[in-house]
Design a protein around this motif. Structure first.
Motif, mmCIF file in Angstrom:
data_model
loop_
_atom_site.group_PDB
_atom_site.id
_atom_site.type_symbol
_atom_site.label_atom_id
_atom_site.label_comp_id
_atom_site.label_asym_id
_atom_site.label_seq_id
_atom_site.Cartn_x
_atom_site.Cartn_y
_atom_site.Cartn_z
ATOM 1 N N PRO A 117 42.628 40.314 45.020
ATOM 2 C CA PRO A 117 43.372 40.532 43.766
ATOM 3 C C PRO A 117 44.678 39.746 43.711
ATOM 4 O O PRO A 117 45.056 39.250 42.642
ATOM 5 C CB PRO A 117 43.634 42.048 43.781
ATOM 6 N N ARG A 118 45.386 39.619 44.856
ATOM 7 C CA ARG A 118 46.640 38.863 44.865
ATOM 8 C C ARG A 118 46.403 37.374 44.616
ATOM 9 O O ARG A 118 47.185 36.700 43.942
ATOM 10 C CB ARG A 118 47.382 39.044 46.193
ATOM 11 N N ILE A 119 45.312 36.850 45.173
ATOM 12 C CA ILE A 119 45.007 35.432 44.938
ATOM 13 C C ILE A 119 44.638 35.212 43.473
ATOM 14 O O ILE A 119 45.030 34.211 42.858
ATOM 15 C CB ILE A 119 43.879 34.963 45.883
ATOM 16 N N MET A 120 43.908 36.169 42.888
ATOM 17 C CA MET A 120 43.584 36.083 41.457
ATOM 18 C C MET A 120 44.861 36.092 40.616
ATOM 19 O O MET A 120 45.000 35.315 39.663
ATOM 20 C CB MET A 120 42.682 37.255 41.054
ATOM 21 N N VAL A 140 44.465 39.156 30.814
ATOM 22 C CA VAL A 140 43.050 39.287 31.161
ATOM 23 C C VAL A 140 42.852 39.210 32.680
ATOM 24 O O VAL A 140 42.159 40.057 33.275
ATOM 25 C CB VAL A 140 42.204 38.198 30.467
ATOM 26 N N ILE A 141 43.457 38.219 33.306
ATOM 27 C CA ILE A 141 43.290 38.095 34.759
ATOM 28 C C ILE A 141 43.916 39.293 35.466
ATOM 29 O O ILE A 141 43.363 39.789 36.467
ATOM 30 C CB ILE A 141 43.908 36.778 35.277
ATOM 31 N N TYR A 142 45.039 39.800 34.936
ATOM 32 C CA TYR A 142 45.599 41.032 35.508
ATOM 33 C C TYR A 142 44.572 42.165 35.432
ATOM 34 O O TYR A 142 44.355 42.881 36.425
ATOM 35 C CB TYR A 142 46.883 41.447 34.781
ATOM 36 N N ASP A 191 39.957 31.081 43.456
ATOM 37 C CA ASP A 191 40.480 30.511 42.202
ATOM 38 C C ASP A 191 39.327 30.189 41.245
ATOM 39 O O ASP A 191 39.381 30.506 40.047
ATOM 40 C CB ASP A 191 41.276 29.234 42.489
ATOM 41 N N LEU A 192 38.279 29.560 41.767
ATOM 42 C CA LEU A 192 37.119 29.211 40.935
ATOM 43 C C LEU A 192 36.430 30.473 40.430
ATOM 44 O O LEU A 192 36.024 30.547 39.264
ATOM 45 C CB LEU A 192 36.139 28.351 41.738
ATOM 46 N N PHE A 193 36.297 31.472 41.304
ATOM 47 C CA PHE A 193 35.700 32.755 40.912
ATOM 48 C C PHE A 193 36.484 33.372 39.754
ATOM 49 O O PHE A 193 35.890 33.855 38.776
ATOM 50 C CB PHE A 193 35.711 33.693 42.123
ATOM 51 N N SER A 235 49.899 30.515 38.349
ATOM 52 C CA SER A 235 49.984 29.050 38.384
ATOM 53 C C SER A 235 49.598 28.422 37.046
ATOM 54 O O SER A 235 50.079 27.343 36.701
ATOM 55 C CB SER A 235 49.085 28.494 39.491
ATOM 56 N N LYS A 236 48.744 29.111 36.293
ATOM 57 C CA LYS A 236 48.283 28.577 35.011
ATOM 58 C C LYS A 236 49.210 28.918 33.855
ATOM 59 O O LYS A 236 49.271 28.186 32.860
ATOM 60 C CB LYS A 236 46.876 29.119 34.696
#
Length: 245
Positions: free
Chosen positions: A120-123, A103-105, A17-19, A129-130
């Protein structure tokens, strides 16, 4: 699962998550110190996950950074040009949840293509969540993509979205059947160029194709293909009458 025997390194989720958060910042700041920080995080969680070819994956990912920047700039421009509420492109970069989700996608999709497992799934779930927008990292999305308001949008793993597509809140691009036997099949729809899909529309099925230049109205339920240049809407009747009668 027998929890007494199976131990998961579950806290790795926090590090990824932090990454993801720091990688988003790096896209815009392009700072050497920031680069070292995201690389250190990457090295830590890939070591914990025992990913043997992590250096090779990282090198291939970094080669795509400029391409990703180009794509997200096109996404931001599409939002700024199509949303009258956007007063500047800077506002899109800073404040738009749909843009953040895209962007995250785009970042997670590059790792998905490089077969980096789990990450990638955790990203994707971090962005979910955001923003309330759930875009699977395996989806294939073209240039100049626009999600308005973001909340409640779901885009499945085998969705294909072509260029200049606009999607409003609550739209689902999903599977018609849920079965483990379909995991290697295309289960989600294909959306043509220049399609607009309004709020809470549901489009399902791997063989469903929305033809280019079509407009899909709010609250429709679609499980079969729609020809090019179509307008699809849900007919309803609203009744207005004085109270107390």
């Amino acid at each position: 699962m027998n929890n007494s025997k199976v131990m998961l390194k579950i806290r790795i989720k926090d590090k990824i998550d932090l990454f993801t958060k720091e990688l988003f910042y790096y896209l815009f700041e392009n700072d050497k110190v920031q680069f070292k920080k995201i690389k250190r995080l990457y090295d830590e969680f890939t070591a914990t996950l025992s990913i043997a070819n992590s250096d090779e994956i990282w090198d291939q990912f970094i080669l795509q950074i400029e391409t990703i920047r180009t794509k997200i700039n096109l996404d931001a421009k599409a939002i700024e040009e199509n949303d009258p509420a956007a007063k500047s492109i800077e506002e899109v970069y800073y404040a738009y949840p749909g843009f953040y989700a895209i962007v995250i996608y785009r970042l997670s999709h590059e790792f998905h293509k490089l077969n980096l497992p789990i990450v990638p799934r955790i990203m994707s779930e971090y962005a979910h969540s955001k923003t309330g927008t759930d875009i699977h990292s395996g989806a294939q999305i073209g240039d100049s993509f626009f999600i308005d308001h973001a909340t409640g949008t779901v885009i499945g793993e085998t969705v294909i979205i072509n260029n200049n597509v606009k999607i409003y809140q609550g739209v689902t691009l999903g599977a018609f059947h849920i079965s483990k036997n379909l995991k290697t099949k295309k289960r989600h729809p294909t959306i043509g160029d220049n399609v607009i899909i309004y709020a809470n529309a549901t489009i399902l099925g791997g063989e469903t194709i929305i033809g280019k230049n079509s407009t899909i109205g709010a609250n429709v339920w679609i499980t079969e293909s729609i020809p090019e240049n179509s307008f699809v809407y849900h007919e309803f009747k609203s009744i207005v009458k004085p109270k107390n009668k």
